[in-house]
Design an enzyme around this catalytic site. Structure first.
Site, PDB file in Angstrom:
ATOM      1  N   GLU A  62       0.876  -1.051   0.035  1.00  0.00           N
ATOM      2  CA  GLU A  62       0.095  -0.098  -0.091  1.00  0.00           C
ATOM      3  C   GLU A  62       0.962   1.060  -0.077  1.00  0.00           C
ATOM      4  O   GLU A  62       1.478   1.524   0.921  1.00  0.00           O
ATOM      5  CB  GLU A  62      -0.918  -0.103   1.266  1.00  0.00           C
ATOM      6  CG  GLU A  62      -2.298   0.513   0.984  1.00  0.00           C
ATOM      7  CD  GLU A  62      -2.310   1.966   1.322  1.00  0.00           C
ATOM      8  OE1 GLU A  62      -1.832   2.863   0.602  1.00  0.00           O
ATOM      9  OE2 GLU A  62      -2.421   2.271   2.656  1.00  0.00           O
TER      10      GLU A  62
ATOM     11  N   CYS B 136      -2.665   8.840   2.794  1.00  0.00           N
ATOM     12  CA  CYS B 136      -2.455   8.416   1.458  1.00  0.00           C
ATOM     13  C   CYS B 136      -3.573   8.895   0.664  1.00  0.00           C
ATOM     14  O   CYS B 136      -3.472   8.665  -0.375  1.00  0.00           O
ATOM     15  CB  CYS B 136      -1.603   7.235   1.451  1.00  0.00           C
ATOM     16  SG  CYS B 136      -2.609   5.978   2.311  1.00  0.00           S
TER      17      CYS B 136
END
Ligand code: ADP
Length: 478
Positions: A247, A281
């Protein structure tokens, strides 16, 4: 507060003289000194995880699931203390930190729920006389490497499905935020997690993780962090040919279509952009707003942003915490200056907000108008409270701009539902909020495409990342 490593069920430290200084970003005060682990401790983690692996994989799934559910209950009971720790280490406002703790607890519940539903799958392979089955098995020892911006939730999103699947874990939180990870491990231990099933050390990242990825007993890497670090780890992971869930960075577009409800779009932008001071993010980095709405959207966003209260996360009135460190502030400043030099117009913010006796890390919520794709803030993740707005002439242009990024984690589309959904389906990314600013959910598949990585966290997709499928072709013996 635990400030030592958990290895094989024991809380340990050393006196090699190497320490991590854990600091409150809002005051720069040292809140703990954590011994810094190296290769010896990394090896001890894998040894402990190996010893625990067999019994844990054989532990009946309902027992593993029940342990995670007890863990979720314990986290919720202890939410305030955990939130205090998260705020102290990473700076986010307490209300957000409490939200993170509940989100982390949800990962435990979701993984438990999905694990209980796992069944062997019989399927028809067209082989008369042969029973064909797909059987799920735990991958084995997993190495988890997590970032500082969600110090509890990122470890929970990895540990929960790994443990539910029957894997054992060696984990390394970020140097900035080891205490929240130790606290989560302590809670699981107090709920009955057997020794060695989860091992957590903090220290020298390249040494620790390098040691894990070189060890043939480690069968999976699960990582959240920057794309640069992700690439380094993927190269190392290739050596033992292990499974990876990555990720990585994001560069979310926030698209506002003609006919969008401005109140909803502005409220959505506020919620998505300024959470954790823009240090997530999935925070929008590029606002692509239809020309007909851009002036009003920009002005209203600036008005709403001006209402945020910068201050230490531990003070109840603060709604915008500090950036994690001085390097984070420098990057945000660089992005703003670059945008202004290339013709952007500063609508609000653009600088830090000095607070007496505190480090200069409270960056004001910033809105920039007249932005374009040549600007640094449109090319890289800013990781700060900056909302650059670019006017676009059509949905096609918005989609083209959004998809022009090499990253593809999240995006947001605000506008009339059918049109917004159709735009969402054309975006090259892993997660889209359609008139929804907070799509993250422990039951949903979270993850990216392109430079944002691969693999999914949450729900049955997250559990699947820690399972391997064995195919059995069974013929009756003669
Ligand atoms: P960020 O920019 O969010 O700090 P990083 O990718 O640097 O992202 O850090 C995310 C995690 O990766 C942290 O736990 C950090 O310690 C770890 N990390 C950073 N560099 C390395 C490396 N060379 N090898 C292994 N782990 C690393």
């Amino acid at each position: 507060m635990r400030d030592r490593w958990l290895i094989g069920g024991a809380w340990r430290g050393h006196d090699h003289g190497r320490w991590l200084s854990v600091r409150d970003p809002a005051s720069d005060r040292e809140i703990a000194r954590v011994p810094s682990a190296g290769p010896d401790e990394a090896l001890a983690c894998v040894n402990a995880a190996e010893q625990a692996a067999g019994p844990w994989a054989e532990c009946p799934t309902p027992e593993r699931a029940a342990l995670l559910e007890r863990g979720a209950d314990a986290m919720e009971r202890d939410a305030r203390r955990l939130a205090d720790l998260v705020t102290a280490e990473c700076g986010k406002p307490l209300r957000e930190a409490e939200g993170e703790v509940r989100y982390a607890a949800d990962y435990l519940r979701s993984a438990a729920h999905e694990a209980r539903r796992l069944r062997d799958e019989a399927f028809d392979a067209g082989r008369p006389g042969v029973r064909t089955l797909a059987v799920h098995e735990p991958i084995g020892i997993c190495a988890a490497v997590t970032p500082w911006n969600f110090p509890v939730a990122m470890l929970a999103s990895k540990a929960a499905p790994a443990l539910a699947a029957g894997c054992t874990l060696v984990a390394k939180p970020a140097e900035e935020t080891p205490l929240s990870a130790f606290a989560l491990a302590e809670i699981l231990q107090s709920c009955g997690l057997p020794d060695g099933v989860l091992n957590v050390v903090a220290g020298e990242p390249a040494e620790i993780v390098g040691c894990w990825l070189a060890d043939p007993r480690v069968r999976k890497l699960t990582f959240t962090g920057s794309t640069e670090t992700g690439r380094i780890l993927l190269r190392a992971a290739a050596e033992q040919v292990i499974r990876c869930s990555m990720e990585l960075g994001g560069h979310a577009a926030f698209i506002v279509l003609p006919g969008a409800d401005l109140d909803q779009a502005v409220a959505g932008a506020m919620a998505a952009k300024f959470r954790n001071a823009g240090q997530t993010c999935i925070c929008p980095n590029r606002f692509l707003v239809h020309r007909s709405m851009a002036p009003a959207f920009t002005a209203r966003l600036a008005l709403a942003a001006a209402e945020l209260v910068p201050g230490p996360g531990s003070e109840p009135q603060s709604t915008l915490g500090p950036l994690i460190n001085d390097a984070g502030v420098d990057k945000v400043r660089r992005h703003v200056q670059d945008a202004l030099a290339r013709g952007a117009r500063l609508v609000c913010g653009g600088q830090t907000h000095p607070l007496p006796g505190r480090p200069d890390r409270f960056f004001l919520p910033t809105v920039l108008a007249d932005c374009g794709p040549d600007m640094l803030c449109f090319r890289e993740e800013t990781f700060g409270p900056v909302a650059p707005v670019m006017a676009v002439s059509s949905s096609d242009e918005a989609v083209r701009q959004a998809n022009a990024s090499p990253w593809g984690l999240a995006a947001y589309v605000f506008g009339p539902s059918a049109e917004a959904e159709s735009v969402a389906r054309r975006l090259t990314c892993g997660v889209v909020g359609v008139n929804e600013p907070a799509p993250s959910n422990a039951r949903a598949p979270f993850g990216g495409v392109k430079w944002s990585g691969y693999g999914r966290e949450g729900g049955r997709w997250g559990l699947g990342e820690y399972l391997t499928v064995k195919y059995l072709a069974i013929r009756q013996s003669t």
